[in-house]
Design an enzyme around this catalytic site. Structure first.
Site, PDB file in Angstrom:
ATOM      1  N   ASN A 192      82.102  73.752  26.105  1.00 29.47           N
ATOM      2  CA  ASN A 192      81.856  73.916  24.717  1.00 29.47           C
ATOM      3  C   ASN A 192      83.239  73.434  24.094  1.00 29.47           C
ATOM      4  O   ASN A 192      84.193  72.922  24.733  1.00 29.47           O
ATOM      5  CB  ASN A 192      81.645  75.208  24.385  1.00 29.47           C
ATOM      6  CG  ASN A 192      81.109  75.512  22.871  1.00 29.47           C
ATOM      7  OD1 ASN A 192      80.790  74.456  22.326  1.00 29.47           O
ATOM      8  ND2 ASN A 192      80.885  76.652  22.426  1.00 29.47           N
TER       9      ASN A 192
ATOM     10  N   CYS B  86      81.396  68.790  16.556  1.00 27.62           N
ATOM     11  CA  CYS B  86      81.147  68.896  17.844  1.00 27.62           C
ATOM     12  C   CYS B  86      80.424  67.771  18.546  1.00 27.62           C
ATOM     13  O   CYS B  86      80.501  67.398  19.793  1.00 27.62           O
ATOM     14  CB  CYS B  86      80.049  69.991  17.816  1.00 27.62           C
ATOM     15  SG  CYS B  86      78.377  69.908  17.180  1.00 27.62           S
TER      16      CYS B  86
ATOM     17  N   HIS C 164      73.730  71.919  18.246  1.00 24.65           N
ATOM     18  CA  HIS C 164      74.992  72.019  18.533  1.00 24.65           C
ATOM     19  C   HIS C 164      75.146  70.926  19.587  1.00 24.65           C
ATOM     20  O   HIS C 164      74.488  70.993  20.876  1.00 24.65           O
ATOM     21  CB  HIS C 164      75.606  73.447  19.003  1.00 24.65           C
ATOM     22  CG  HIS C 164      76.915  73.310  19.442  1.00 24.65           C
ATOM     23  ND1 HIS C 164      78.163  72.814  18.637  1.00 24.65           N
ATOM     24  CD2 HIS C 164      77.743  74.113  20.343  1.00 24.65           C
ATOM     25  CE1 HIS C 164      79.392  73.178  19.159  1.00 24.65           C
ATOM     26  NE2 HIS C 164      79.151  73.715  20.089  1.00 24.65           N
TER      27      HIS C 164
END
Length: 463
Positions: free
Chosen positions: A428, A257, A406
């Site tokens: 995202n 990520c 994250h």
């Protein structure tokens, strides 16, 4: 360059004061109070370049640096510069025309991790023009008590192998939707049957398990005044009808990520800088497989990707190393062009200096920002609305114990018409079928899950 970077990636974690071999991820837990103080950097010859592996070297000089609150670095000659933590796993210092970075030292042995926060692994130094590279390691001039803790991966290995069940997820979703009306959850079939380890990787990887986010810096009266002149709503996907944000992508079950957030920020900012005439899509796989500054699918930091890697080595475009979502050997095409960054840093000037207003200002003035937050079980079920963490009794046996960080991309902000709640709009990296076409909203102004603690920006150089 590709072969060199691949070698860098595999040989990074060899210590200057080698006690044991390090593992692939970085479970060190060195806090601000551990790092603040006087350090001596033991430095080798300044005759290297960015191909330096720094697995071993002979120190020939020392540099003494005082790291003071909040981000002031002063060397033995009285030159004043800056410094910042990189989460809880390393620190970066820039003073007297040179930049230093190294990961904090730790030992991982027999299921136990010992964080040794008064020394570093071998790291890199170069001047601010990216010349005269050298290797170095740091030793703090006052000892810090060692921290011994259980290696989370070793201790929880069996739990990591447990799979997410439909019954478990359905109970969780029903509990979330019954407990509040601010946001809506649903069961995602794509996550059923995945192990806890795969879900942990999606949410940042094992390397950030032990970390905690700092509180945002206080918002000053002057900042509040400046914020009053900002738009009430902003979204880089629609600025006068123009979208400056690159498409949503899927990181799969790799803890990459950080690479997607960094790449997405640079992609959007280049589009803004060039009025959408340059629409590059950068390669997260190059970062995962080739960078010496991360732990591949076990995690990393957007700061080091868009910042130090982007400045020292440069990013390549997707076709030069297409994404596969695992820790492959570096296979970036040697002839591919690299794209560089000129400036980078945490908002406020250091790790812990960010706040809501600084994020709004930087977002509107400069473009999307890379941010981090803690992912809990309930977040994976997000479908729509303004996310606020819901404590539930229906949990996996693993995730509630160790929330993970994250990295995502902040693209906008606004106020929800139905609830009146302020929110951030976030891109995202879990694919377009997750959430609101790959995006989500999260409460703004309350540091929900640490979302306002880690904001970071970098300035790309258009081709």
């Amino acid at each position: 360059m590709a072969a060199m970077l691949g070698y860098l990636r595999t040989s990074l974690i060899v210590a200057a004061l080698l006690l044991v071999s390090a593992t692939a991820d970085t479970p060190a837990n060195c806090l601000y109070s551990d790092v603040q103080g006087s350090w001596t950097f033991h430095e080798g010859e300044r005759n290297l370049d960015n191909s330096a592996t720094c697995d071993s070297f002979e120190p020939v000089q020392t540099v003494t640096v005082e790291l003071s609150y909040p981000n002031v670095a002063t060397d033995q000659y009285g030159n004043v510069g800056t410094w910042t933590l990189i989460y809880n796993q390393g620190f970066e210092v820039t003073v007297n025309g040179r930049s230093y970075f190294a990961f904090s030292y730790y030992i991982s042995e027999n299921g136990t991790v010992t964080s040794i926060c008064d020394r570093t692994f071998n790291g890199w130094s170069h001047d601010v023009t990216l010349r005269h590279w050298s290797c170095y390691y740091g030793v703090k001039n006052s000892p810090v008590a060692r921290k011994v803790h259980v290696d989370p991966f070793t201790a929880k290995k069996q739990l990591m192998e447990q799979e997410v069940s439909f019954v478990q997820q359905t109970r969780l979703v029903n509990e979330i939707n019954s407990a509040q009306k601010l946001w809506k959850a649903k069961v995602y079939e794509k996550y059923l049957g995945l192990t806890n380890e795969e879900l942990i990787n999606m949410a940042g990887g094992k390397s950030t398990w032990l970390a905690q986010w700092p509180e945002p810096a206080p918002v000053t009266a002057e900042q509040r005044q400046r914020a009053s002149y900002l738009p009430k709503h902003w979204d880089w996907r629609d600025v006068d009808g123009v979208n400056y944000v690159s498409p949503v992508r899927d990181q799969l079950q790799c803890g990459s990520c950080f690479a997607f957030a960094a790449a997405g920020m640079l992609e959007a900012r280049i589009r803004i800088q060039t009025n959408n005439t340059q629409q590059h899509v950068f390669s997260p796989q190059d970062v995962v497989s080739c960078s010496p500054l991360d732990q591949g699918c076990s995690g990393g930091f957007a700061y080091l990707v868009a910042g130090r890697y982007g400045k020292d080595y440069g990013l390549v475009e997707e076709e030069c190393n297409p994404y596969v979502g695992n820790d492959t050997e570096c296979s970036t095409v040697r002839e591919c062009d690299r794209h560089y960054t000129s400036e980078y840093g945490y908002l406020g000037g250091y790790y812990g200096g960010s706040n809501e207003v600084l994020m709004q200002e930087a977002l509107v003035q400069n473009g999307p920002l890379a941010v981090g937050f803690m992912v809990y079980d309930d977040f994976r079920a997000y479908e729509s609305g303004v996310y606020k963490h819901v404590e539930s009794t229906t949990r996996s046996s693993f995730n509630p114990l160790v929330p993970v960080s994250h990295a995502v991309l902040l693209v906008g902000y606004g106020v929800d018409e139905a609830s009146g709640e302020k929110y951030w709009t976030i891109k995202n990296s879990w694919g377009g079928e997750w959430g609101d076409a790959g995006y989500f909203k999260i409460l703004r102004g309350t540091n929900e899950c640490g979302i306002e603690s880690l904001a970071f920006e970098a300035t790309p150089i258009p081709a």
